[in-house]
Design an enzyme around this catalytic site. Structure first.
Site, PDB file in Angstrom:
ATOM      1  CE  LYS A 193      37.005  38.341  35.762  1.00 54.30           C
ATOM      2  NZ  LYS A 193      35.974  38.490  36.809  1.00 54.30           N
ATOM      3  CB  ALA A 210      39.043  39.810  28.388  1.00 52.44           C
ATOM      4  CB  VAL A 211      35.656  35.557  29.976  1.00 54.41           C
ATOM      5  CG1 VAL A 211      35.460  34.046  30.087  1.00 54.41           C
ATOM      6  CG2 VAL A 211      35.545  36.201  31.353  1.00 54.41           C
ATOM      7  CB  VAL A 218      33.529  34.042  26.267  1.00 56.78           C
ATOM      8  CG1 VAL A 218      32.128  33.997  26.854  1.00 56.78           C
ATOM      9  CG2 VAL A 218      33.950  32.654  25.830  1.00 56.78           C
ATOM     10  CG  ASP A 261      25.910  44.071  41.176  1.00 54.55           C
ATOM     11  OD1 ASP A 261      24.750  44.496  41.015  1.00 54.55           O
ATOM     12  OD2 ASP A 261      26.811  44.244  40.344  1.00 54.55           O
ATOM     13  N   GLY A 264      34.366  42.680  30.489  1.00 51.53           N
ATOM     14  CA  GLY A 264      33.630  43.591  31.363  1.00 51.53           C
ATOM     15  C   GLY A 264      34.551  44.693  31.839  1.00 51.53           C
TER      16      GLY A 264
END
Length: 367
Positions: free
Chosen positions: A56, A40-41, A33, A153, A36
């Site tokens: 994740k 990873a996802v 998907v 954030d 970052g």
């Protein structure tokens, strides 16, 4: 060359975008998907319920004490949160059978489909959708703040949305270390409160309210509200709208450098928010004027914002879930890498699913 040992019983291995994943056999049809700075996802289908989930995998969570501390905090925060507008854990597992072998763990969460950033790129949002999305952001923040956690954030990419316009806040409370300390990752400062960007003072939960204001304004106008090129340019963009702060605010700044800088600025008048936010209803403008206040002490809280007349049609009289205080005293302890591994392993093994496994997952966590 010796081949790797077989997958743990009840698990299977699959390569996903050049990374080896080893997941529980109940999670089928792994599809990448996104990824970052930290992990990873993949999406997958929980074969017990037919529901789509997001899994994740953190990149080498134990490569350093700093990464281990972050992984531990993420796991504990996700375990703690139980609110429909905040992402929570459905499952956590490790394919490693002993503490000595423990190198990876996987976090299983509801699959949401998209995020607010992507949604805004593809469509213009109607006033009632904006209202519903901001309402959910504030409900989630009220809960997170009551737990004693600050997001720090909040931005469109951290707000997961499903096709029913249901929203969940992601990645809360993680941005505690300077981001550059971790990976040199560039942070988006367009949604960050001025006191965070410039390190003015100890900040409070209202940093998140500033971010909601920036996001809401962007949903209304289709444009980023404050798009600075660097720290000082960001502040200039903000003050073009808010005006320069009064002397009593400048006196509150803890940094002498910040004080001198602010005192040397040419005076700017506050703009009429209605002229900046064309197409916004008077109630929306009024709410934004209460959120986008330079002085953090004067900004509305999440609970106060939820009581604003803008949300009259949405207000739910049902009791909001009460947040248990999150105990972060464990997160800041100095530990060796082995100790971080041990406490994280214990957290993985002690996880209890939020409801009976095998039961149909309620609407708010499923696509």
């Amino acid at each position: 060359m010796s081949s790797p040992p077989p997958a743990r019983k009840g698990f299977y291995r699959q390569e996903v975008t050049k990374t080896a994943w080893e997941v529980r056999a109940v999670y089928q049809d792994l599809q990448p998907v996104g990824s970052g700075a930290y992990g990873a996802v993949c999406s997958a289908v929980d074969s017990r319920t037919g529901n789509k989930v997001a899994i994740k995998k953190l990149y080498r969570p134990f490569q350093s004490e700093l990464f281990a501390k972050r992984a531990y905090r993420e796991l504990r925060l996700l375990k703690h949160m139980r609110h429909e507008n905040v992402i929570g854990l459905l499952d956590v597992f490790t394919p490693d059978e002993t503490l000595d072998d423990f190198t990876d763990f996987y976090l299983v969460m509801p699959f949401m489909g998209t995020d607010l950033g992507k949604l805004m790129k593809h469509e213009t949002l109607s006033e009632d959708r904006i209202q519903f999305l901001v309402y959910q952001m504030l409900k989630g923040l009220k809960y997170i703040h009551a737990a004693g956690v600050i997001h720090r954030d909040l931005k469109p990419g951290n707000l997961a949305v499903n096709e029913d316009c249901e929203l969940k806040i992601l990645d809360f409370g993680l941005a505690r270390q300077a981001d550059s300390e971790m990976t040199g990752y560039v942070v988006t400062r367009w949604y960050r409160a001025p006191e965070v960007i410039l390190n003015w003072m100890r900040y409070t939960q209202t940093v998140d309210i500033w971010s909601v204001g920036c996001i809401m304004a962007e949903m209304i106008t289709g444009k980023i509200l404050f798009k600075g090129n660097d720290h000082l340019d960001q502040l200039k963009e903000i003050m073009k709208v808010t005006g320069t702060p009064p002397p009593e605010f400048v006196q509150k700044l803890q940094s002498a450098e910040a004080k001198n800088y602010m005192e040397g600025l040419p005076e700017l008048e506050k703009k009429d928010f209605a002229s900046v936010l064309t197409n916004a209803s008077p109630q929306a403008v009024n709410l934004l004027e209460k959120m986008l206040v330079l002085d953090a002490e004067q900004r509305v809280t999440a609970a106060e914002a939820l009581a604003h007349p803008y949300f009259e049609s949405l207000r739910d009289t049902e009791d909001e879930p009460k947040a248990q205080k999150y105990d972060d005293s464990f997160d800041d302890v100095d530990r060796t890498l082995e100790e971080w591994k041990r406490v994280t392993y214990k957290e993985v093994l002690s996880f209890k699913p939020p409801r009976q496994l095998g039961a149909r997952v309620p609407k708010e966590t499923a696509l």
